[in-house]
Write a protein that holds these residues in place. Sequence first.
Motif, mmCIF file in Angstrom:
data_model
loop_
_atom_site.group_PDB
_atom_site.id
_atom_site.type_symbol
_atom_site.label_atom_id
_atom_site.label_comp_id
_atom_site.label_asym_id
_atom_site.label_seq_id
_atom_site.Cartn_x
_atom_site.Cartn_y
_atom_site.Cartn_z
ATOM 1 N N PRO A 1 19.305 2.790 -3.951
ATOM 2 C CA PRO A 1 18.675 3.552 -2.860
ATOM 3 C C PRO A 1 19.511 3.546 -1.584
ATOM 4 C CG PRO A 1 17.641 1.420 -3.037
ATOM 5 C CD PRO A 1 18.662 1.500 -4.149
ATOM 6 N N LEU A 2 20.651 4.184 -1.595
ATOM 7 C CA LEU A 2 21.542 4.195 -0.445
ATOM 8 C C LEU A 2 20.916 4.922 0.743
ATOM 9 C CD1 LEU A 2 24.324 3.481 0.692
ATOM 10 C CD2 LEU A 2 25.143 5.656 -0.203
ATOM 11 N N GLY A 3 20.333 6.095 0.529
ATOM 12 C CA GLY A 3 19.723 6.856 1.616
ATOM 13 C C GLY A 3 18.564 6.116 2.250
ATOM 14 N N THR A 4 17.717 5.514 1.435
ATOM 15 C CA THR A 4 16.591 4.734 1.955
ATOM 16 C C THR A 4 17.098 3.523 2.724
ATOM 17 O OG1 THR A 4 15.210 5.460 0.116
ATOM 18 C CG2 THR A 4 14.494 3.507 1.311
ATOM 19 N N SER A 5 18.139 2.874 2.240
ATOM 20 C CA SER A 5 18.711 1.715 2.932
ATOM 21 C C SER A 5 19.262 2.104 4.297
ATOM 22 C CB SER A 5 19.818 1.084 2.098
ATOM 23 O OG SER A 5 19.315 0.631 0.882
ATOM 24 N N ILE A 6 19.939 3.235 4.367
ATOM 25 C CA ILE A 6 20.487 3.695 5.650
ATOM 26 C C ILE A 6 19.357 4.012 6.618
ATOM 27 C CG2 ILE A 6 21.752 5.581 6.762
ATOM 28 C CD1 ILE A 6 23.539 5.651 4.244
ATOM 29 N N LEU A 7 18.332 4.715 6.146
ATOM 30 C CA LEU A 7 17.195 5.059 7.007
ATOM 31 C C LEU A 7 16.476 3.812 7.518
ATOM 32 C CD1 LEU A 7 15.341 7.240 8.206
ATOM 33 C CD2 LEU A 7 13.992 7.058 6.115
ATOM 34 N N LEU A 8 16.200 2.867 6.635
ATOM 35 C CA LEU A 8 15.529 1.639 7.051
ATOM 36 C C LEU A 8 16.399 0.816 7.995
ATOM 37 C CD1 LEU A 8 13.744 0.522 3.772
ATOM 38 C CD2 LEU A 8 12.744 1.583 5.793
ATOM 39 N N SER A 9 17.696 0.823 7.793
ATOM 40 C CA SER A 9 18.605 0.114 8.684
ATOM 41 C C SER A 9 18.577 0.707 10.090
ATOM 42 C CB SER A 9 20.026 0.152 8.120
ATOM 43 O OG SER A 9 20.929 -0.421 9.023
ATOM 44 N N ILE A 10 18.582 2.030 10.172
ATOM 45 C CA ILE A 10 18.530 2.688 11.484
ATOM 46 C C ILE A 10 17.204 2.393 12.176
ATOM 47 C CG2 ILE A 10 18.400 4.951 12.608
ATOM 48 C CD1 ILE A 10 20.453 5.906 10.490
ATOM 49 N N LEU A 11 16.095 2.495 11.438
ATOM 50 C CA LEU A 11 14.782 2.229 12.035
ATOM 51 C C LEU A 11 14.640 0.776 12.479
ATOM 52 C CD1 LEU A 11 12.456 4.271 9.655
ATOM 53 C CD2 LEU A 11 13.148 4.840 11.991
ATOM 54 N N LEU A 12 15.092 -0.150 11.649
ATOM 55 C CA LEU A 12 14.995 -1.569 12.003
ATOM 56 C C LEU A 12 15.916 -1.902 13.173
ATOM 57 C CD1 LEU A 12 13.661 -4.228 11.273
ATOM 58 C CD2 LEU A 12 15.531 -4.661 9.705
ATOM 59 N N SER A 13 17.098 -1.320 13.215
ATOM 60 C CA SER A 13 18.011 -1.546 14.336
ATOM 61 C C SER A 13 17.416 -1.032 15.642
ATOM 62 C CB SER A 13 19.359 -0.859 14.088
ATOM 63 O OG SER A 13 20.012 -1.444 13.003
ATOM 64 N N ALA A 14 16.807 0.139 15.602
ATOM 65 C CA ALA A 14 16.173 0.689 16.799
ATOM 66 C C ALA A 14 15.000 -0.180 17.244
ATOM 67 C CB ALA A 14 15.708 2.117 16.542
ATOM 68 N N PHE B 1 0.795 -1.223 0.000
ATOM 69 C CA PHE B 1 0.000 0.000 0.000
ATOM 70 C C PHE B 1 0.833 1.281 0.000
ATOM 71 C CE2 PHE B 1 -3.111 -3.014 1.802
ATOM 72 C CZ PHE B 1 -4.110 -2.828 0.858
ATOM 73 N N VAL B 2 2.177 1.189 0.065
ATOM 74 C CA VAL B 2 3.030 2.387 0.114
ATOM 75 C C VAL B 2 2.802 3.318 -1.068
ATOM 76 C CG1 VAL B 2 5.435 3.122 -0.182
ATOM 77 C CG2 VAL B 2 4.821 1.619 1.676
ATOM 78 N N PRO B 3 2.700 2.850 -2.319
ATOM 79 C CA PRO B 3 2.501 3.796 -3.411
ATOM 80 C C PRO B 3 1.175 4.558 -3.308
ATOM 81 C CG PRO B 3 3.197 1.675 -4.273
ATOM 82 C CD PRO B 3 2.913 1.494 -2.813
ATOM 83 N N LEU C 1 1.975 9.836 2.375
ATOM 84 C CA LEU C 1 2.950 10.045 3.440
ATOM 85 C C LEU C 1 4.302 9.429 3.083
ATOM 86 C CD1 LEU C 1 3.543 10.960 6.378
ATOM 87 C CD2 LEU C 1 2.732 8.727 7.115
ATOM 88 N N PHE C 2 4.296 8.353 2.298
ATOM 89 C CA PHE C 2 5.529 7.638 1.976
ATOM 90 C C PHE C 2 6.047 7.944 0.569
ATOM 91 C CE2 PHE C 2 3.505 4.848 5.157
ATOM 92 C CZ PHE C 2 4.484 4.914 6.127
ATOM 93 N N GLU C 3 5.623 9.037 -0.036
ATOM 94 C CA GLU C 3 6.101 9.377 -1.378
ATOM 95 C C GLU C 3 7.600 9.648 -1.419
ATOM 96 O OE1 GLU C 3 3.957 12.653 -2.942
ATOM 97 O OE2 GLU C 3 2.250 11.441 -3.541
ATOM 98 N N TRP C 4 8.158 10.145 -0.329
ATOM 99 C CA TRP C 4 9.579 10.484 -0.279
ATOM 100 C C TRP C 4 10.451 9.246 -0.181
ATOM 101 C CZ3 TRP C 4 11.589 8.460 4.110
ATOM 102 C CH2 TRP C 4 10.702 8.203 5.132
ATOM 103 N N LEU C 5 9.865 8.104 0.189
ATOM 104 C CA LEU C 5 10.640 6.870 0.338
ATOM 105 C C LEU C 5 11.156 6.443 -1.034
ATOM 106 C CD1 LEU C 5 11.403 4.967 2.637
ATOM 107 C CD2 LEU C 5 9.507 3.528 1.978
ATOM 108 N N GLY C 6 12.461 6.366 -1.170
ATOM 109 C CA GLY C 6 13.072 6.041 -2.450
ATOM 110 C C GLY C 6 13.559 7.265 -3.199
ATOM 111 N N ARG C 7 13.307 8.447 -2.639
ATOM 112 C CA ARG C 7 13.760 9.689 -3.271
ATOM 113 C C ARG C 7 14.531 10.557 -2.290
ATOM 114 N NH1 ARG C 7 8.393 11.787 -5.706
ATOM 115 N NH2 ARG C 7 7.443 9.747 -5.744
ATOM 116 N N LEU C 8 15.263 9.936 -1.399
ATOM 117 C CA LEU C 8 16.072 10.662 -0.433
ATOM 118 C C LEU C 8 17.342 11.186 -1.107
ATOM 119 C CD1 LEU C 8 15.651 8.324 2.657
ATOM 120 C CD2 LEU C 8 14.580 10.527 2.269
#
Length: 91
Positions: free
Chosen positions: A53-66, A24-26, A30-37
């Motif tokens: 998608p390096l920026g998205t990968s870093i963000l998701l890694s930080i969120l998943l780690s937390a 449902f993300v597309p 709210l999630f339009e910016w995901l993939g366009r960091l």
Amino acid sequence: MSELGKVLILLGAFLLLLGVLFYFVPKVPLFEWLGRLPLDFKIERENFTFYFPLGTSILLSILLSALLYLARKDFLIEVAYTSPLPHSFPA
């Protein structure tokens, strides 16, 4: 073994929710910016498109780690720390 079963059920439920979210993300603005960091690279040529998608990968890694840190520390998983080696070595 029952603890492993609970962890696998929770992991499966998390993956199911993640799959529904990505479906449902597309459709959610709210999630339009995901993939366009800023660190998401897209190179387009005539017959070639490269997307990294390096920026998205870093963000998701930080969120998943937390999330996993909180789950392990306080909420879901209790880990007993035991040393595999004996505390005193024979002389």
